[in-house]
Design an enzyme around this catalytic site. Structure first.
Site, mmCIF file in Angstrom:
data_model
loop_
_atom_site.group_PDB
_atom_site.id
_atom_site.type_symbol
_atom_site.label_atom_id
_atom_site.label_comp_id
_atom_site.label_asym_id
_atom_site.label_seq_id
_atom_site.Cartn_x
_atom_site.Cartn_y
_atom_site.Cartn_z
ATOM 1 N N ILE A 1 9.213 55.236 50.384
ATOM 2 C CA ILE A 1 10.610 55.344 50.828
ATOM 3 C C ILE A 1 10.856 56.813 51.154
ATOM 4 O O ILE A 1 10.531 57.689 50.341
ATOM 5 C CB ILE A 1 11.543 54.831 49.711
ATOM 6 C CG1 ILE A 1 11.381 53.311 49.575
ATOM 7 C CG2 ILE A 1 12.985 55.224 49.973
ATOM 8 C CD1 ILE A 1 11.994 52.739 48.304
ATOM 9 N N CYS B 1 11.898 49.251 62.457
ATOM 10 C CA CYS B 1 11.002 50.401 62.307
ATOM 11 C C CYS B 1 10.663 51.051 63.642
ATOM 12 O O CYS B 1 10.134 52.165 63.666
ATOM 13 C CB CYS B 1 9.712 49.974 61.617
ATOM 14 S SG CYS B 1 10.006 49.163 60.051
ATOM 15 N N CYS C 1 1.236 50.318 50.334
ATOM 16 C CA CYS C 1 2.582 50.301 50.908
ATOM 17 C C CYS C 1 3.025 51.712 51.255
ATOM 18 O O CYS C 1 2.773 52.656 50.504
ATOM 19 C CB CYS C 1 3.582 49.740 49.894
ATOM 20 S SG CYS C 1 3.131 48.123 49.228
ATOM 21 N N HIS D 1 7.828 57.127 55.769
ATOM 22 C CA HIS D 1 8.389 56.182 56.739
ATOM 23 C C HIS D 1 9.907 56.138 56.639
ATOM 24 O O HIS D 1 10.485 55.159 56.180
ATOM 25 C CB HIS D 1 7.768 54.798 56.500
ATOM 26 C CG HIS D 1 8.221 53.745 57.461
ATOM 27 N ND1 HIS D 1 8.572 54.008 58.768
ATOM 28 C CD2 HIS D 1 8.379 52.397 57.304
ATOM 29 C CE1 HIS D 1 8.920 52.875 59.366
ATOM 30 N NE2 HIS D 1 8.822 51.885 58.507
#
Lengths: 136, 386
Positions: B210, B84, B207, B331
């Protein structure tokens, strides 16, 4: 115990991780003869005292304490949902990441855990056999 | 070491795109060049961050394939993969290439294409940022990693589930003010707690999503900065540290974050009290709680109440993730580190519209790559100054 050997429908995840003891399969680690630090899996160089070639093979304790855990409701292919995993601290000072079995409702930080051998996931229809810690 | 300025930034919208990494890259890199008023032929060296080539298909030499789209060819181009934090290290290497005196103009770019694969495929691919032999093959997932962290943080410090959920509420509030954010929607604590369980105790709204996207920055040596901009933003510090992997380490204290930030604070001659805003790696709500503590904004164990009290909201003592963070902005793994830089640069130039931190002079960007054996894999901390 047929499930501890690789067969047509199952395979041991990594033979090198295990050693035979009178009590059955145990995790195979290394202990530095100079400083005493213990490792899983086995390795050659001690990264605490940088001693090379003085490791001895040890069978790690089958009992440990649950450091932390989760019950996963989503995961990669091959795992049956829900499934649990966590870190188990062994008395030798080794923290092992492990799939968790038994009654998930009994999982809690600090719980006493015991190692078992069994299927942890499926890979193209073949059971992958590994270590699983379960609450005692 | 020479002083280095960021003179141009650009990024795509983050979210679900039909475009490939080349098209996303073309848009963001071109935007960064336009922002700097720079010809592609001025760029002397480039670093490209990308993590999930196995998903997008261009697993190798993607830097050359993306930069070819804007005519950046012939020069040294190196791809960097650090999960990441890939793009953070593309930025760091660009800074280092100029600070060292080897080059005068560098392009840092990060890109990722994730949508199109199934969630299970993405979880499997991302689990590659753990120890693949000893963790991923045994079922670890990243929601699971941070769920295990959350459980320890709650156990050790009494952090509540509501405090953790509030990170998502705050960052979605910020994302709703960011036109480039994947989500423009606000949520309540109750909605976070009622969202689908993913890995106990974390739910779907704990969370990050995607995402697809690309971000880029152009860096130049100090003496060239006036040629490209009237508002240079200075790289005051670049810190990097890897996991220590000590036996029995406390999973609620990420030593690489502490080491990288202390190195960065020392380089910049600043402390956490001097930072006006920060972008931190909120891949999951609990991660932001940890980073808020490990970066020195709140004492260890007090991140939960510190955030819940509004200290890290826009208008608070130290606004964190004004962009919406990974949780709301999205992300796209290999682009995230540079998207953080884009946000800080625009904030320090006063270009952030409704989410502007008034009078911001110093901003910090922190990104985390990988997690294994109860420690972070690698952490980047950059401090930028107006």
């Amino acid at each position: 115990m047929p499930e501890t050997e690789s067969t047509e429908n199952s395979r041991i995840i990594n033979e090198k991780w295990f050693t035979e003891t009178p009590q059955g399969k145990a995790l195979a680690g290394s202990r530095c003869r100079k400083c005493g630090r213990t490792y899983f899996p086995r390795k050659r160089v001690c990264v605490q005292c940088f001693e090379d070639g003085r490791m001895e093979d040890v069978a790690l304790s089958r009992m440990g304490r649950l450091y932390t855990f989760t019950v996963a409701e989503a995961g990669p292919p091959g795992f049956t949902l829900p499934y649990a995993f966590g870190y188990v601290d062994l008395p030798e000072g080794v923290r092992v990441f492990s799939p968790l079995g038994g009654d998930f409702a009994r999982l809690e930080i600090g719980a006493e855990m015991e190692m078992a051998i069994g299927p942890i996931r499926q890979d193209d229809g073949v059971d992958v056999i590994g270590y699983i810690f379960k609450p005692v | 070491m020479r002083e280095v300025a960021v003179v141009g930034v650009g990024m795509t919208l983050f979210g679900k795109h039909t475009e490939t990494i080349r098209e996303l890259g073309e848009e963001a890199v071109w935007a960064a060049l336009q922002d700097a008023g720079m010809s592609p032929k001025d760029v002397q060296v480039a670093y490209a961050g990308n993590a999930l080539g196995r998903i997008s298909g261009q697993e190798m030499v993607s830097g050359q394939m993306v930069l070819r789209e804007v005519g950046i060819t012939g020069i040294p181009i190196t791809r960097i993969e650090d999960a990441c934090a890939s793009a953070s290290f593309a930025f760091r290497e660009s800074w280092l290439a100029i600070a060292s005196g080897l080059y005068d103009v560098a392009m840092a770019v990060g890109y990722e294409k994730m949508t199109g694969a199934t969630t299970a495929q993405i979880m499997e691919a991302l689990a590659g940022a753990s120890d693949t032999e000893l963790e991923a093959d045994l079922g670890i997932t990243f929601p699971g990693v941070f769920a295990m962290v959350a459980r320890r943080h709650m156990y050790q410090y009494g952090t509540t589930r509501e405090q953790i959920a509030y990170v998502s509420v705050k960052n979605h509030d910020n994302g709703a003010l960011n036109p480039r954010s994947q989500y423009q929607k606000r949520f309540s604590i109750e909605e976070v707690l009622a969202s689908r369980p993913i890995a106990s105790p974390l739910n779907l709204l704990d969370c990050c999503p995607i995402s697809d996207g690309c971000a880029a920055a152009v860096l130049v040596a100090k003496d060239l900065a006036p040629r490209y901009t009237r508002k240079p933003v200075w790289v005051a510090a670049s810190g990097q540290a890897s996991g220590f992997f000590e036996p029995g380490s406390d999973v609620t204290v990420l030593k690489p974050t502490i080491a990288a930030s202390q190195s960065a604070y020392k380089q910049a001659g600043l402390g956490p009290e001097d930072i006006d805003l920060a972008e931190v790696h909120d891949c999951f709500t609990i991660a932001e709680v940890l980073h808020t503590e490990d970066l020195g904004f709140a004492p260890k164990g007090e991140g939960g109440p510190f955030i819940m009290d509004g200290n890290t909201a826009i208008g608070g003592r130290i606004p964190i993730n004004t962009s919406g963070g990974l949780l709301s902005k999205g992300h796209p793994v290999g682009a995230t580190g540079l998207a953080q830089i884009v946000e800080i640069v625009e904030q320090l130039r006063g270009q952030s519209g409704h989410r502007q931190v008034q009078g911001a002079r110093a901003g910090l960007a922190m990104c985390l790559g990988g997690f294994m054996h109860s420690d972070a894999g690698v952490v980047a901390v950059h401090i930028l100054k107006a």
